[in-house]
Design an enzyme around this catalytic site. Structure first.
Site, PDB file in Angstrom:
ATOM      1  N   ILE A   1      -8.576  -9.224   6.495  1.00 54.16           N
ATOM      2  CA  ILE A   1      -8.926  -9.453   7.899  1.00 54.16           C
ATOM      3  C   ILE A   1     -10.423  -9.725   8.074  1.00 54.16           C
ATOM      4  O   ILE A   1     -10.830 -10.338   9.065  1.00 54.16           O
ATOM      5  CB  ILE A   1      -8.455  -8.239   8.754  1.00 54.16           C
ATOM      6  CG1 ILE A   1      -8.249  -8.649  10.202  1.00 54.16           C
ATOM      7  CG2 ILE A   1      -9.412  -7.068   8.642  1.00 54.16           C
ATOM      8  CD1 ILE A   1      -7.479  -7.620  11.031  1.00 54.16           C
TER       9      ILE A   1
ATOM     10  N   HIS B   1      -4.817  -1.497  -3.812  1.00 52.62           N
ATOM     11  CA  HIS B   1      -4.824  -2.943  -3.562  1.00 52.62           C
ATOM     12  C   HIS B   1      -5.897  -3.574  -4.429  1.00 52.62           C
ATOM     13  O   HIS B   1      -6.909  -2.961  -4.748  1.00 52.62           O
ATOM     14  CB  HIS B   1      -5.082  -3.233  -2.088  1.00 52.62           C
ATOM     15  CG  HIS B   1      -6.326  -2.588  -1.551  1.00 52.62           C
ATOM     16  ND1 HIS B   1      -6.366  -1.252  -1.186  1.00 52.62           N
ATOM     17  CD2 HIS B   1      -7.572  -3.074  -1.352  1.00 52.62           C
ATOM     18  CE1 HIS B   1      -7.579  -0.959  -0.773  1.00 52.62           C
ATOM     19  NE2 HIS B   1      -8.344  -2.032  -0.865  1.00 52.62           N
TER      20      HIS B   1
HETATM   21  P1  5GP Z   1     -11.214  -1.322   0.291  1.00 49.86           P
HETATM   22  O1  5GP Z   1     -12.631  -1.131   0.747  1.00 49.86           O
HETATM   23  O2  5GP Z   1     -10.344  -0.145   0.648  1.00 49.86           O
HETATM   24  O3  5GP Z   1     -11.120  -1.717  -1.158  1.00 49.86           O
HETATM   25  O4  5GP Z   1     -10.713  -2.595   1.072  1.00 49.86           O
HETATM   26  C1  5GP Z   1      -9.921  -2.551   2.213  1.00 49.86           C
HETATM   27  C2  5GP Z   1      -9.833  -3.973   2.738  1.00 49.86           C
HETATM   28  O5  5GP Z   1      -8.793  -4.034   3.695  1.00 49.86           O
HETATM   29  C3  5GP Z   1     -11.106  -4.453   3.441  1.00 49.86           C
HETATM   30  O6  5GP Z   1     -11.606  -5.609   2.805  1.00 49.86           O
HETATM   31  C4  5GP Z   1     -10.657  -4.712   4.867  1.00 49.86           C
HETATM   32  O7  5GP Z   1     -11.280  -5.835   5.458  1.00 49.86           O
HETATM   33  C5  5GP Z   1      -9.162  -4.893   4.714  1.00 49.86           C
HETATM   34  N1  5GP Z   1      -8.390  -4.515   5.880  1.00 49.86           N
HETATM   35  C6  5GP Z   1      -8.500  -3.351   6.578  1.00 49.86           C
HETATM   36  N2  5GP Z   1      -7.617  -3.312   7.577  1.00 49.86           N
HETATM   37  C7  5GP Z   1      -6.933  -4.475   7.515  1.00 49.86           C
HETATM   38  C8  5GP Z   1      -5.868  -5.016   8.320  1.00 49.86           C
HETATM   39  O8  5GP Z   1      -5.393  -4.425   9.272  1.00 49.86           O
HETATM   40  N3  5GP Z   1      -5.405  -6.246   7.966  1.00 49.86           N
HETATM   41  C9  5GP Z   1      -5.911  -6.920   6.892  1.00 49.86           C
HETATM   42  N4  5GP Z   1      -5.367  -8.112   6.643  1.00 49.86           N
HETATM   43  N5  5GP Z   1      -6.909  -6.450   6.125  1.00 49.86           N
HETATM   44  C10 5GP Z   1      -7.413  -5.233   6.444  1.00 49.86           C
END
Ligand code: 5GP
Length: 113
Positions: free
Chosen positions: A31, A100
């Protein structure tokens, strides 16, 4: 394991731009993209971090890498190059505690800090 935003996406409770899905993973567009291509390959089993993946589930991690590779080809960044990132816990910058793999490319990426 608690419900995460990604579980809600998997269950179609909130929308996302889905690029790929099978029994084990789903791939969506981030997102808040950090590059022209920024996809997330998400395990349907909501292990909070890579630390929580049992040895018996090691194939899941390989599957995530293979899907990432296929998406890189689909988005024509396989040859130019891309970065695969799996953040883990606070010092790793993890925000969503549901494993992820980030697939990031489409521009020259800086060196890692
Ligand atoms: P992390 O920092 O946990 O590795 O990455 C989480 C990722 O999830 C971030 O890049 C953030 O932009 C993405 N993200 C968080 N909430 C959402 C959402 O509701 N939809 C989508 N498509 N991505 C999300």
């Amino acid at each position: 394991m608690s419900t995460t935003i990604f579980t809600k996406i998997i269950q179609r409770e909130i929308p996302a731009r889905i690029e790929y899905e099978d029994d084990e993973v789903i791939a969506i567009h981030d997102i808040q993209p950090q590059a022209p291509v920024h996809l997330l390959v998400i395990s349907k089993e909501p292990y909070p971090t890579v630390n929580d993946v049992p040895e018996g589930q090691v194939q899941l991690l390989g599957k995530m890498m293979m899907v990432a590779k296929q998406l890189a080809q689909k988005f024509s960044i396989a040859e130019s190059g891309y970065r695969l990132v799996m953040n883990c816990n606070p010092d790793g910058g993890q925000v969503v505690y549901h494993i992820h793999l980030h697939v990031i490319g489409g521009k020259k990426l800086g060196t890692m800090a």
